[in-house]
Scaffold this active site. Sequence first.
Site, PDB file in Angstrom:
ATOM      1  N   GLY A   1       1.097  -1.518  -0.162  1.00 40.12           N
ATOM      2  CA  GLY A   1      -0.118   0.152   0.104  1.00 40.12           C
ATOM      3  C   GLY A   1       0.675   1.081   0.200  1.00 40.12           C
ATOM      4  O   GLY A   1       0.270   2.270   0.556  1.00 40.12           O
TER       5      GLY A   1
ATOM      6  N   SER B   1      -6.816   0.358  13.062  1.00 39.53           N
ATOM      7  CA  SER B   1      -8.188   1.938  13.060  1.00 39.53           C
ATOM      8  C   SER B   1      -8.172   1.654  14.742  1.00 39.53           C
ATOM      9  O   SER B   1      -8.988   1.041  15.139  1.00 39.53           O
ATOM     10  CB  SER B   1      -9.061   2.054  12.023  1.00 39.53           C
ATOM     11  OG  SER B   1      -9.647   2.795  11.877  1.00 39.53           O
ATOM     12  N   SER B   2      -8.588   3.701  14.108  1.00 40.48           N
ATOM     13  CA  SER B   2      -9.410   3.792  15.468  1.00 40.48           C
ATOM     14  C   SER B   2     -10.570   3.168  15.560  1.00 40.48           C
ATOM     15  O   SER B   2     -11.807   2.911  16.824  1.00 40.48           O
ATOM     16  CB  SER B   2      -9.353   5.184  16.181  1.00 40.48           C
ATOM     17  OG  SER B   2      -9.182   5.533  15.292  1.00 40.48           O
ATOM     18  N   CYS B   3     -11.480   2.850  14.668  1.00 41.04           N
ATOM     19  CA  CYS B   3     -12.394   2.626  14.547  1.00 41.04           C
ATOM     20  C   CYS B   3     -13.254   0.821  14.970  1.00 41.04           C
ATOM     21  O   CYS B   3     -14.430   0.905  14.909  1.00 41.04           O
ATOM     22  CB  CYS B   3     -13.121   2.678  12.743  1.00 41.04           C
ATOM     23  SG  CYS B   3     -12.548   1.577  11.684  1.00 41.04           S
TER      24      CYS B   3
ATOM     25  N   TYR C   1     -16.054  -1.950   7.772  1.00 41.67           N
ATOM     26  CA  TYR C   1     -14.864  -2.146   8.102  1.00 41.67           C
ATOM     27  C   TYR C   1     -13.810  -2.011   9.464  1.00 41.67           C
ATOM     28  O   TYR C   1     -12.947  -2.362   9.635  1.00 41.67           O
ATOM     29  CB  TYR C   1     -14.393  -0.112   7.491  1.00 41.67           C
ATOM     30  CG  TYR C   1     -12.600   0.148   7.118  1.00 41.67           C
ATOM     31  CD1 TYR C   1     -11.880  -0.073   6.225  1.00 41.67           C
ATOM     32  CD2 TYR C   1     -11.572   0.934   8.450  1.00 41.67           C
ATOM     33  CE1 TYR C   1     -10.310   0.299   6.147  1.00 41.67           C
ATOM     34  CE2 TYR C   1     -10.574   1.174   8.327  1.00 41.67           C
ATOM     35  CZ  TYR C   1      -9.809   0.881   7.124  1.00 41.67           C
ATOM     36  OH  TYR C   1      -8.415   1.418   7.090  1.00 41.67           O
TER      37      TYR C   1
ATOM     38  N   LYS D   1     -10.237  -5.342  10.093  1.00 44.40           N
ATOM     39  CA  LYS D   1     -10.019  -4.417  11.008  1.00 44.40           C
ATOM     40  C   LYS D   1      -9.492  -5.491  12.078  1.00 44.40           C
ATOM     41  O   LYS D   1      -8.669  -5.709  12.763  1.00 44.40           O
ATOM     42  CB  LYS D   1      -9.461  -3.208  10.962  1.00 44.40           C
ATOM     43  CG  LYS D   1      -9.668  -2.350   9.718  1.00 44.40           C
ATOM     44  CD  LYS D   1      -8.046  -2.612   9.301  1.00 44.40           C
ATOM     45  CE  LYS D   1      -7.859  -2.139   8.048  1.00 44.40           C
ATOM     46  NZ  LYS D   1      -6.355  -2.350   7.584  1.00 44.40           N
TER      47      LYS D   1
ATOM     48  N   HIS E   1     -12.130  11.769   3.745  1.00 44.92           N
ATOM     49  CA  HIS E   1     -12.452  11.812   5.524  1.00 44.92           C
ATOM     50  C   HIS E   1     -12.706  13.573   5.726  1.00 44.92           C
ATOM     51  O   HIS E   1     -12.524  14.598   4.512  1.00 44.92           O
ATOM     52  CB  HIS E   1     -11.138  11.054   6.078  1.00 44.92           C
ATOM     53  CG  HIS E   1     -11.243   9.465   6.437  1.00 44.92           C
ATOM     54  ND1 HIS E   1     -10.413   9.102   5.388  1.00 44.92           N
ATOM     55  CD2 HIS E   1     -11.935   9.124   6.426  1.00 44.92           C
ATOM     56  CE1 HIS E   1     -10.191   7.896   6.072  1.00 44.92           C
ATOM     57  NE2 HIS E   1     -11.451   7.271   6.716  1.00 44.92           N
TER      58      HIS E   1
ATOM     59  N   TRP F   1     -21.278  19.035   7.763  1.00 49.31           N
ATOM     60  CA  TRP F   1     -21.854  17.485   8.082  1.00 49.31           C
ATOM     61  C   TRP F   1     -22.161  17.290   9.264  1.00 49.31           C
ATOM     62  O   TRP F   1     -21.240  17.845   9.931  1.00 49.31           O
ATOM     63  CB  TRP F   1     -20.942  16.204   7.460  1.00 49.31           C
ATOM     64  CG  TRP F   1     -21.544  15.458   5.821  1.00 49.31           C
ATOM     65  CD1 TRP F   1     -22.501  16.629   4.820  1.00 49.31           C
ATOM     66  CD2 TRP F   1     -21.840  14.155   5.341  1.00 49.31           C
ATOM     67  NE1 TRP F   1     -22.263  16.051   3.763  1.00 49.31           N
ATOM     68  CE2 TRP F   1     -22.267  14.409   3.778  1.00 49.31           C
ATOM     69  CE3 TRP F   1     -21.800  13.672   5.522  1.00 49.31           C
ATOM     70  CZ2 TRP F   1     -22.254  13.312   3.057  1.00 49.31           C
ATOM     71  CZ3 TRP F   1     -21.786  12.308   5.581  1.00 49.31           C
ATOM     72  CH2 TRP F   1     -22.349  12.398   4.047  1.00 49.31           C
TER      73      TRP F   1
END
Length: 313
Positions: free
Chosen positions: A11, A108-110, A137, A141, A180, A203
Amino acid sequence: MEKHSRIFVAGHGGLAGGAILRRLQAQGFDNLLLRRHQDLDLIDQVAVDRFFETEKPEYVFLAAAKVGGIHANNIYPAEFLRDNLVIQTNVIHSAWKHGASKLAFLGSSCIYPKHAAQPMAETELLTGPLEPTNEWYAIAKIAGIKQCQAYRRQYGFNAISLMPTNLYGPGDNFHLENSHVLPALIRKFHEAKISGSPEVVMWGTGTPKREFLHVDDLADAVVYLMQNYDAEEIINIGVGEDVSIRDLAHIVADTVGYSGRIVNDLTKPDGTPRKLMEVSRLHALGWKACIPLREGIASTYQWFLQHQDRFRA
């Protein structure tokens, strides 16, 4: 890692992978194995296995992923789940199978629950429901974390899992629909300034709080941990400070030089109320972020100005 170690940055064309590549090059690592998507499709299991069999990477940075913001996650849930599961499964398995010494998996923090205790410590993983707008997602992860842990336990494979907070910086995606929040705001305010628009629509309510880590800080942390951390437990990578989306919008507007109104579109979702990383484990390992938010946004805007022709769509 030695300066001549065979290092694969999966990546390297993306935001995080590109920064890791720059950091490795700056530190003098000169045997970097790089493949663009057209040369190696990480979703193709046979091709990935053949690459590892032939090139025999010693160290692997797994930064490849299908990524996007709230809108993209809502529109393409199957792709966010499927593509990320396949990419990480192929790379982790082939790295172990063909004798890689170590792999660093970027999560990821998600991964943390929507209502996780703040700041979010690594122990919050799997303690509650995920944020629905990006759960596909997040689940992929989490599966990557568990694959790294499983391969460590069963096969003794040295795979570490690193959880970055929200990233920004050179090489970011500035598409208005699938980027993002920070790069989207940079582009919105820039285009409003150029067009003379009296207002910019943002938003949600603007009240959610987010933490932002410059991607060059991330890269420094990832390379540092590859050389200094060898355990199963996940490690958060962040700055330990957050900012409301409303305040972030004002910082971006000031940076860009936009003086119009900021209007909230309350029909759009806010996402998780707060996402702040607990980073004491990272600090104890000897690493801290050093790029201030305003400075990082200013340099990112300059990069955008120099490359904006690629963001016309």
